[in-house]
Design an enzyme around this catalytic site. Structure first.
Site, PDB file in Angstrom:
ATOM      1  N   GLU B  52       0.819  -1.216   0.000  1.00 12.42           N
ATOM      2  CA  GLU B  52       0.000   0.000   0.000  1.00 12.42           C
ATOM      3  C   GLU B  52       0.854   1.269   0.000  1.00 12.42           C
ATOM      4  O   GLU B  52       0.429   2.310  -0.490  1.00 12.42           O
ATOM      5  CB  GLU B  52      -0.959   0.015   1.183  1.00 12.42           C
ATOM      6  CG  GLU B  52      -2.073  -1.025   1.100  1.00 12.42           C
ATOM      7  CD  GLU B  52      -1.675  -2.376   1.685  1.00 12.42           C
ATOM      8  OE1 GLU B  52      -0.474  -2.593   1.975  1.00 12.42           O
ATOM      9  OE2 GLU B  52      -2.566  -3.222   1.842  1.00 12.42           O
ATOM     10  N   PHE B 114     -11.493  -7.641  13.609  1.00 14.38           N
ATOM     11  CA  PHE B 114     -10.411  -8.008  12.703  1.00 14.38           C
ATOM     12  C   PHE B 114     -10.100  -6.893  11.692  1.00 14.38           C
ATOM     13  O   PHE B 114     -10.984  -6.376  11.034  1.00 14.38           O
ATOM     14  CB  PHE B 114     -10.765  -9.305  11.960  1.00 14.38           C
ATOM     15  CG  PHE B 114      -9.688  -9.748  11.015  1.00 14.38           C
ATOM     16  CD1 PHE B 114      -8.446 -10.151  11.496  1.00 14.38           C
ATOM     17  CD2 PHE B 114      -9.894  -9.731   9.647  1.00 14.38           C
ATOM     18  CE1 PHE B 114      -7.442 -10.543  10.632  1.00 14.38           C
ATOM     19  CE2 PHE B 114      -8.892 -10.119   8.770  1.00 14.38           C
ATOM     20  CZ  PHE B 114      -7.659 -10.529   9.271  1.00 14.38           C
ATOM     21  N   GLN B 115      -8.837  -6.563  11.594  1.00 18.01           N
ATOM     22  CA  GLN B 115      -8.346  -5.516  10.683  1.00 18.01           C
ATOM     23  C   GLN B 115      -9.062  -4.185  10.874  1.00 18.01           C
ATOM     24  O   GLN B 115      -9.244  -3.426   9.921  1.00 18.01           O
ATOM     25  CB  GLN B 115      -8.418  -5.971   9.220  1.00 18.01           C
ATOM     26  CG  GLN B 115      -7.410  -7.076   8.923  1.00 18.01           C
ATOM     27  CD  GLN B 115      -7.232  -7.366   7.447  1.00 18.01           C
ATOM     28  OE1 GLN B 115      -8.139  -7.157   6.645  1.00 18.01           O
ATOM     29  NE2 GLN B 115      -6.056  -7.848   7.077  1.00 18.01           N
ATOM     30  N   LYS B 164     -17.782  -1.305   5.597  1.00 20.26           N
ATOM     31  CA  LYS B 164     -18.245  -2.310   4.639  1.00 20.26           C
ATOM     32  C   LYS B 164     -19.768  -2.238   4.428  1.00 20.26           C
ATOM     33  O   LYS B 164     -20.252  -2.315   3.299  1.00 20.26           O
ATOM     34  CB  LYS B 164     -17.874  -3.689   5.207  1.00 20.26           C
ATOM     35  CG  LYS B 164     -17.707  -4.755   4.184  1.00 20.26           C
ATOM     36  CD  LYS B 164     -17.096  -6.014   4.818  1.00 20.26           C
ATOM     37  CE  LYS B 164     -17.024  -7.120   3.788  1.00 20.26           C
ATOM     38  NZ  LYS B 164     -16.345  -8.317   4.300  1.00 20.26           N
ATOM     39  N   MET B 471      23.752   9.549   2.658  1.00 18.32           N
ATOM     40  CA  MET B 471      23.620  10.874   3.258  1.00 18.32           C
ATOM     41  C   MET B 471      23.917  10.818   4.763  1.00 18.32           C
ATOM     42  O   MET B 471      24.563  11.705   5.307  1.00 18.32           O
ATOM     43  CB  MET B 471      22.215  11.436   3.001  1.00 18.32           C
ATOM     44  CG  MET B 471      22.065  12.896   3.381  1.00 18.32           C
ATOM     45  SD  MET B 471      23.269  13.960   2.549  1.00 18.32           S
ATOM     46  CE  MET B 471      22.317  14.535   1.136  1.00 18.32           C
TER      47      MET B 471
END
Lengths: 168, 567
Positions: B52, B114-115, B164, B471
């Site tokens: 993602e 969940f999630q 959802k 760097m």
């Protein structure tokens, strides 16, 4: 940077939606600034919006920056710093004191001097409601510290501009 | 389709499509499946990414290349949290982005299901605005508002968190989708009196300089800027993100100032008597010491975001407004002054303190970058990652048109370069896209090689491989007595084998004599992505360098003879 540390009274007109309080308080928290007092109330004229009164202490430049950051929030309709302006400001406090019978008269005298209302009285306690400017509440509190204070609850400052001018 | 009643998911996609979006980047999961199902028959393309974070940088690259909002479609919980870096990157650099995040069902919110992740709560500090939609009828209005907020004013990311059950709900067609944002000002009104004052200040300045930033590109101010610069004969310097607003090959352009800017840009800033920032926010990589910064000069700041005026550097005149609008008004009141003496001084700085590096001997990153620029030219979209290679690219690649340079500035997000190139190439299939990455940065998002291969994107990945987090190594080398800690990238893969494992073409450069030949070959390969592994000198430092927190006059031009000079 101006290091003028002052207490600021900020008035906000905001959307009445979940999350608005977090977005607003994050502007302060991000700089490590504490909010001294906060009052939120729905605008009964238009329930889509709410008013917030915030008191915060800090240097003037930073608070001006935070005011601009508050105004930038999509949910903030407008934010104004009303410090130093001639506005109506009131606060209310409830003070519960230990009060054996022999102290009752003494305490009632103090209450009278601050036009406090006795709103609860029991065998051992007395509870006052004091309203007015924050300074008046502070003075009453100082005096009452000579007795046994069990609890104090203060509302935080509510603000309103005078006359025709809208508050925020 | 037509007799089927529309769900929240259908209306969501329809509204996104009406806002001009034809591509979304993302990765599905349980909570977003209802929307994925609607995607199946929808004209909007869904680009499947491998992570993602990659999706978020692709949307960012898409947005920076086109000016249109980039859209991400991701699932709840880890799907959403994986995009936070990309959202922060977009917020820091004012990039329009709309994030559609699936969420657990409304009845499950706050129950550690969940999630489930409170993505709104986690993202408040790094978004321009966000919505948690609990009523399906709010979807069209919220989407329209999200696109409007993301792409107007100072652009930024807007999250829509969609449970959802809200996506699944059947919606009547009589919904209200009108934008209602009483607290949002898309375009501030211009203050003509202040613009006149500014015009007078600019017209009277003996040694003026323009500092041009991303805001000028976002507002499309390039044409009017060119007119003003040429009419007034005023030198300009552009921030890292301002590259391309005014042609860098133009004799009046001094390139990038700041920590690793050109010596001549920094010297000009130290000498000028007026600096006009046009959509640049006095970032600490330019004005590290705000009180000392151009202390000798008057300052004018043009910015659409009121918050930026006097935020760090105190200015004489602050002009709040869209850069293009302000410049167009300003132009009417400007009167050219004789700046030829000043231009002479600036040109002497340029002549006396050019950018330089050793071309002989070992293979130098600067050499590879400069040669890439010579061969590929300026009609290319260049994206970069973050680190030494980014600064060298900013120094040696001249950008002549807006939106041809895509780099993570404010956030300094490693892993940005390659996926942002994918987004840019998706947005502009006919353009040549080159991404310049470091071995450290590239490994943070290299799984998107699959995305580039599957979509046959002819991106040139120029990997400057010094087997160091260069760097940080440079800072440890210069300011921490070379006590190198946690910077050795021992265990790097063989990048040619890696490319080949993904089905991408690979090239390698080891010697300076091979640079031209290999780059030419790579530039001609268009069947898909190619990776050029340039194994460069490990211990080069980026110069000039202004030490952290110091004013521009403390600039170091090269490695000091005595370490004392750094203190």
């Amino acid at each position: 940077m101006n290091n003028n540390i002052e207490k600021h009274s900020i008035s906000l007109y905001v959307n009445n939606k979940p999350g608005v309080l977090i977005r607003t308080s994050l502007v302060f928290a991000r700089r490590g600034y504490n909010i001294d007092s906060l009052v939120v109330s729905n605008d009964s004229n238009n329930p889509k919006f709410s008013r917030m009164n915030i008191e915060a202490t800090g240097d003037t430049d930073t608070l001006h920056l935070m005011l601009a950051q508050l105004n930038r929030l999509v949910d903030v309709i407008h934010a104004r710093d009303l410090s130093g302006e001639d506005i109506l400001q009131k606060e209310l406090s409830l003070v519960k004191l230990e009060c054996p019978i022999e102290k009752r008269t003494e305490l009632l005298q103090i209450a009278e001097a601050f036009s406090a209302k006795t709103i609860d009285l029991t065998e051992n306690t007395i509870t006052f409601q004091i309203a007015g400017s924050s300074e008046k509440l502070n003075r009453a509190e100082t005096l009452l510290h000579g007795y046994k204070i069990k609890e104090i609850v203060r509302t935080g400052k509510v603000l309103m501009t005078r006359g025709e001018e809208a508050t925020a | 389709m037509s007799d089927k009643k529309k769900t929240g998911a259908d209306i969501l996609l329809d509204t996104i499509y009406k806002n001009g979006v034809d591509k979304m980047f993302g990765l599905p999961g349980g909570a977003i499946i209802p929307i994925m199902d609607a995607v199946k028959d929808h004209p909007i393309d869904f680009i499947l990414t491998r992570h993602e974070q990659g999706a978020s940088h692709m949307a960012d690259g898409y947005a920076r290349a086109t000016g249109k909002p980039g859209v991400i479609l991701i699932t709840s919980g880890p799907g959403a949290t994986n995009t936070l870096t990309g959202i922060m990157t977009a917020q820091m650099d004012s990039v329009p982005m709309v994030i559609i995040s699936g969420q657990q069902a409304t009845s499950n919110l706050g129950l550690d299901t969940f999630q489930e992740a409170d993505i709104s709560g986690m993202s408040y500090p790094i978004v321009k605005h966000s919505y948690l939609i609990t009523d399906p009828k709010e979807i069209p209005k919220a989407i329209n508002e999200a696109f409007f907020i993301a792409s107007t004013g100072r652009p930024g990311p807007v999250i829509l968190d969609i449970p959802k059950d809200v996506a699944n709900a059947v919606i009547d067609e009589d919904y209200d989708d009108t934008i209602d944002l009483p607290g949002y000002l898309a375009k501030p009104e211009l203050d003509i009196d202040k613009i006149k004052d500014a015009a007078q200040m600019i017209s009277q300045a003996q040694k003026p300089i323009f500092l041009v930033g991303h805001g000028a590109i976002i507002s499309g101010a390039d044409k009017i800027l060119k007119t003003i610069v040429e009419d007034m004969n005023i030198p300009i310097t552009n921030s890292l993100l301002g590259k391309g607003c005014f042609p860098e090959e133009h004799p009046l352009n001094l390139g990038m100032p700041g920590m690793h800017g050109t010596a001549y840009a920094n010297m000009a800033l130290c000498e000028c008597d007026l600096v006009v920032s046009i959509g640049s926010r006095w970032d600490d990589r330019i004005a590290a010491s705000p009180k000392e910064f151009c202390a000798q000069a008057k300052k004018i700041h043009i910015d659409i975001d009121l918050v930026e005026i006097n935020k760090v550097v105190k200015v004489d005149i602050g002009l709040v407004g869209d850069a293009k609008d302000v410049l167009e008004k300003l132009h009417k009141y400007l009167e050219p002054n004789d700046t030829s003496k000043w231009i002479k001084t600036v040109n002497k700085f340029r002549k006396d303190y050019p950018l330089k590096y050793k071309k002989e001997g070992k293979l130098r990153a600067q050499h590879v970058i400069e040669e890439m620029y010579n061969l590929a030219g300026s009609d290319v979209i260049y994206t970069t990652d973050v680190g030494q290679h980014q600064m060298w690219a900013a120094q040696f690649i001249k950008i002549n048109s807006p939106r041809n340079w895509i780099s993570s500035g404010g956030a300094g997000t490693m892993g940005f370069g390659f996926p942002s190139a994918i987004g840019a190439q998706m947005a502009c299939p006919d353009r040549k896209v080159v991404t310049i990455v470091g071995d450290g940065s590239f490994q943070m998002t290299l799984s998107e090689l699959s995305t580039a291969v599957v979509n046959k994107l002819p991106i040139k990945i120029l990997l400057l491989n010094n087997r160091y987090l260069g760097m940080v190594r440079q800072w440890q080398n210069l300011f921490y007595e070379n006590r190198l800690t946690g910077v050795d990238l021992e265990g790097n893969p063989d990048f040619l084998k890696l490319a080949s494992a993904y089905g991408a073409k690979g090239f390698r450069i080891r010697r300076s004599s091979d640079v031209r030949k290999v780059l030419k070959e790579a530039l001609q390969y268009n069947a898909g992505p190619c990776l050029i592994d340039a194994v460069v000198e490990q211990h080069d430092n980026v110069f000039p360098m202004v030490p952290s927190g110091a004013n521009l006059d403390k600039m170091i031009l090269g490695f000091p003879q005595k370490r004392k000079e750094l203190e």
